[in-house]
Design an enzyme around this catalytic site. Structure first.
Site, PDB file in Angstrom:
ATOM      1  N   SER A   1       0.832  -1.188  -0.028  1.00  0.00           N
ATOM      2  CA  SER A   1       0.127  -0.094  -0.067  1.00  0.00           C
ATOM      3  C   SER A   1       0.606   1.311  -0.044  1.00  0.00           C
ATOM      4  CB  SER A   1      -1.002  -0.011   1.010  1.00  0.00           C
ATOM      5  OG  SER A   1      -1.927  -1.173   1.108  1.00  0.00           O
TER       6      SER A   1
ATOM      7  N   HIS B   1       1.117   4.855   4.587  1.00  0.00           N
ATOM      8  CA  HIS B   1       0.094   5.464   3.639  1.00  0.00           C
ATOM      9  C   HIS B   1       0.643   6.918   3.216  1.00  0.00           C
ATOM     10  CE1 HIS B   1      -3.060   2.260   3.421  1.00  0.00           C
ATOM     11  NE2 HIS B   1      -2.196   1.693   3.425  1.00  0.00           N
TER      12      HIS B   1
END
Length: 379
Positions: free
Chosen positions: A277, A335
């Site tokens: 991610s 992230h």
């Protein structure tokens, strides 16, 4: 041995204490228990007693991860391995645990971009030769009898129909699928947790920062990440090129994990993280920064569309809130680190890093030119 015998019979003087055979009474017992002298048998008795019952050093117990009950941190998300209890050994100086990951991040990023520059140089040199090889192969295929239902021909046709970006990320997706299959092998669970999950409280700090980028335990997690990567592959490769994209993607995985390390050390919320991610957020942020007017949609709600610029702002806001509030379903720090790196690279990094690769390419060219030729000929 005398002390052990007294302890078995009991302490005290009186009828309950049996008179010794030699006629020694309670007075001698009291004298025997008096403080030891510097010389004589009683000093030896005291030393034996002290050495025989020395207090053992207290064993340092390892702390459990995160706060709360054992294993609570790992049961909050279905995206990480179902580890019931993870023991970690935090350093008394937490900042020192970030020194090696920092040097690894800087060194790996430099090697990634340097290798990508050399790769592009070699690719340009071999492009003309590949062109003539392709013409020769097409001519041989035209005169060679064709086999109906040739599986290899179908694979080549499918591969040639892919865009440059899709061909580039196919290898990344294959690596993620391979690591996902390794998670299904019970005998490899300890190894996978040790090397394919990133955790600043682990004994292995550096290599998991890269390996965890290709690691997924949940099928849904892997499928969602690979779908997003496949969707943005053509755009990001058109912007950066194949070689530069690979350098950015691999560096983003390490950088996002380092940001996660910093956040975990600062907050004390230790725990394993895995998944692509962080690197994918770099790709998404780079495309959204370069093409803010582009239209995006959610995977399961394609009827709702929004601009790429607004999507990037919403993602950054959500990950910032998750990092501050301590949400544990995603690694919001990774992230956010990946997204900020993508924005920085498209805005400044491309000019500072990639456009200044010429000195390295010249050094490589000189090394190739001055190296001895194989077989006396030239390449």
């Amino acid at each position: 041995m005398a002390w052990r015998g007294w302890a078995q019979r009991g302490w005290g003087c009186g009828p309950a204490w049996a008179q010794p055979a030699g006629g020694r009474g309670c007075e001698e017992l009291t004298a025997a228990l008096a403080p030891p002298r510097l010389l004589g048998r009683r000093f030896y008795f005291f030393i034996q007693q002290k050495c025989g019952f020395r207090k053992a050093p207290r064993k340092v117990e390892p702390r459990r991860s995160d706060t709360g009950t054992s294993g609570e941190a790992y049961k909050r998300s279905a995206l990480i391995p179902p580890v019931e209890e993870t023991v970690f050994y935090p350093s008394p100086y937490p900042i020192r645990t970030l020194v090696k990951p920092l040097f690894f991040t800087v060194g790996f990023t430099g090697c990634a971009f340097g290798s990508a520059a050399i790769w592009q140089y070699e690719s340009l040199k071999s492009r003309v030769q590949s062109y003539f090889d392709g013409i020769k192969a097409d001519w041989l295929d035209s005169i060679r009898p064709q086999k109906e239902g040739d599986f290899r021909k179908e694979i080549n046709k499918w591969w040639n129909n892919l865009s440059d970006g899709q061909r580039t990320v196919t290898g990344i997706i294959a690596a993620n699928v391979f690591v996902f299959c390794l998670w299904r092998v019970p005998s490899l669970q300890r190894t996978m947790i040790r090397y394919f999950t990133s955790n600043p409280a682990s004994k292995v700090l550096c290599s998991p920062m890269l390996l965890s980028t290709f690691s997924h335990f949940s099928l849904f997690h892997m499928a969602a990440n690979m779908y997003v990567l496949w969707s943005f592959s053509s755009s990001i490769v058109n912007i950066l090129g194949q070689e530069q994209f690979m350098a950015v993607y691999l560096s983003a995985g390490v950088i996002s994990n380092f940001v996660s390390y910093v956040c975990k050390v600062a907050t004390g919320r230790y725990g394993p993280s895995l998944g692509a991610s962080g690197a994918i957020m770099t790709v998404l942020a780079a495309v959204c920064t370069k093409i803010p007017e582009g239209r995006l949609a959610i995977i399961f709600l394609p009827m709702f569309t929004f601009t790429a610029g607004n999507a990037l702002k919403a993602i950054i806001a959500m990950d910032t809130a998750g990092m501050i509030l301590g949400w544990k379903f995603f690694d919001h720090a990774a992230h956010l680190g990946g997204a900020l790196f993508g924005i920085w690279y498209i805005t400044y990094g491309h000019e500072l890093i990639w456009k200044n690769r010429e000195p390295l390419v010249k050094i490589w060219h000189e090394m190739r030119t001055n190296s001895p030729k194989k077989g006396g000929g030239s390449k």
